[in-house]
Design a protein around this motif. Structure first.
Motif, PDB file in Angstrom:
ATOM      1  N   ASP A  11      -8.841 -10.931  -1.611  1.00  0.00           N
ATOM      2  CA  ASP A  11      -7.411  -9.554  -1.981  1.00  0.00           C
ATOM      3  C   ASP A  11      -7.038 -10.001  -2.415  1.00  0.00           C
ATOM      4  O   ASP A  11      -6.204  -9.446  -3.805  1.00  0.00           O
ATOM      5  N   SER A  14      -7.131 -11.801  -6.227  1.00  0.00           N
ATOM      6  CA  SER A  14      -7.190 -10.613  -7.351  1.00  0.00           C
ATOM      7  C   SER A  14      -6.284 -10.084  -7.823  1.00  0.00           C
ATOM      8  O   SER A  14      -4.895 -10.085  -7.893  1.00  0.00           O
ATOM      9  N   TYR A  16      -6.383  -7.311  -8.832  1.00  0.00           N
ATOM     10  CA  TYR A  16      -6.385  -5.725  -8.873  1.00  0.00           C
ATOM     11  C   TYR A  16      -5.293  -5.776  -7.290  1.00  0.00           C
ATOM     12  O   TYR A  16      -4.790  -4.440  -7.686  1.00  0.00           O
ATOM     13  N   ASP A  17      -5.206  -6.876  -7.214  1.00  0.00           N
ATOM     14  CA  ASP A  17      -4.058  -6.686  -5.640  1.00  0.00           C
ATOM     15  C   ASP A  17      -2.304  -5.615  -6.370  1.00  0.00           C
ATOM     16  O   ASP A  17      -2.647  -6.364  -7.161  1.00  0.00           O
ATOM     17  N   HIS A  38      -6.712   0.466  -6.580  1.00  0.00           N
ATOM     18  CA  HIS A  38      -7.145  -0.430  -5.713  1.00  0.00           C
ATOM     19  C   HIS A  38      -7.407  -0.213  -4.276  1.00  0.00           C
ATOM     20  O   HIS A  38      -7.119   0.297  -3.842  1.00  0.00           O
TER      21      HIS A  38
END
Length: 91
Positions: A11, A14, A16-17, A38
Motif C-alpha cells: 500500500d 502504491s 495512490y497512497d 484511497h
C-alpha cells in the motif's frame, strides 16, 4: 501477521497512497484524480493509546465522509480534495 505487513508495504508503494507526493506529470495526476480517494479497507486498523482511551480508524468512516482517504503506511487519514487540489501541493 506477515500478510498484514506485506499488505501495508504494498500500500505504501502504491502511487495512490496519500503519503506519496503528487506527480507533476498531468497524465499521472489525472489518473489519480479519476481513480478517486484511497480507501484501504482493513479488517482491523492499528490501535493507538491516547490518554486513557484506545483509538483506531473505523472503515465505516469511508461511507460517512466522502472526502476521507486513509494511508495504512502511517496509519493516518487525509482529506482527498485538500491534498489533491491544494495550491501548495502542486508547486
Amino acid at each position: 501477521m506477515y500478510l498484514l505487513f506485506f499488505s501495508i508495504l504494498a500500500d505504501m508503494m502504491s502511487i495512490y497512497d496519500p503519503i506519496k507526493p503528487l506527480p507533476l506529470n498531468q497524465l499521472e495526476f489525472r489518473q489519480i484524480i479519476l481513480k478517486g480517494r484511497h480507501t484501504k479497507k482493513l479488517s482491523i486498523y492499528p490501535r493507538t493509546l491516547q490518554g486513557h482511551k484506545v483509538r483506531s480508524f473505523e472503515k465505516e468512516w469511508f461511507n460517512k465522509f466522502e472526502w476521507l482517504e486513509y494511508s495504512s503506511g502511517i496509519d493516518a487519514a487525509f482529506c482527498f480534495h485538500c491534498r489533491k487540489f491544494s495550491v501548495l501541493q502542486r508547486k
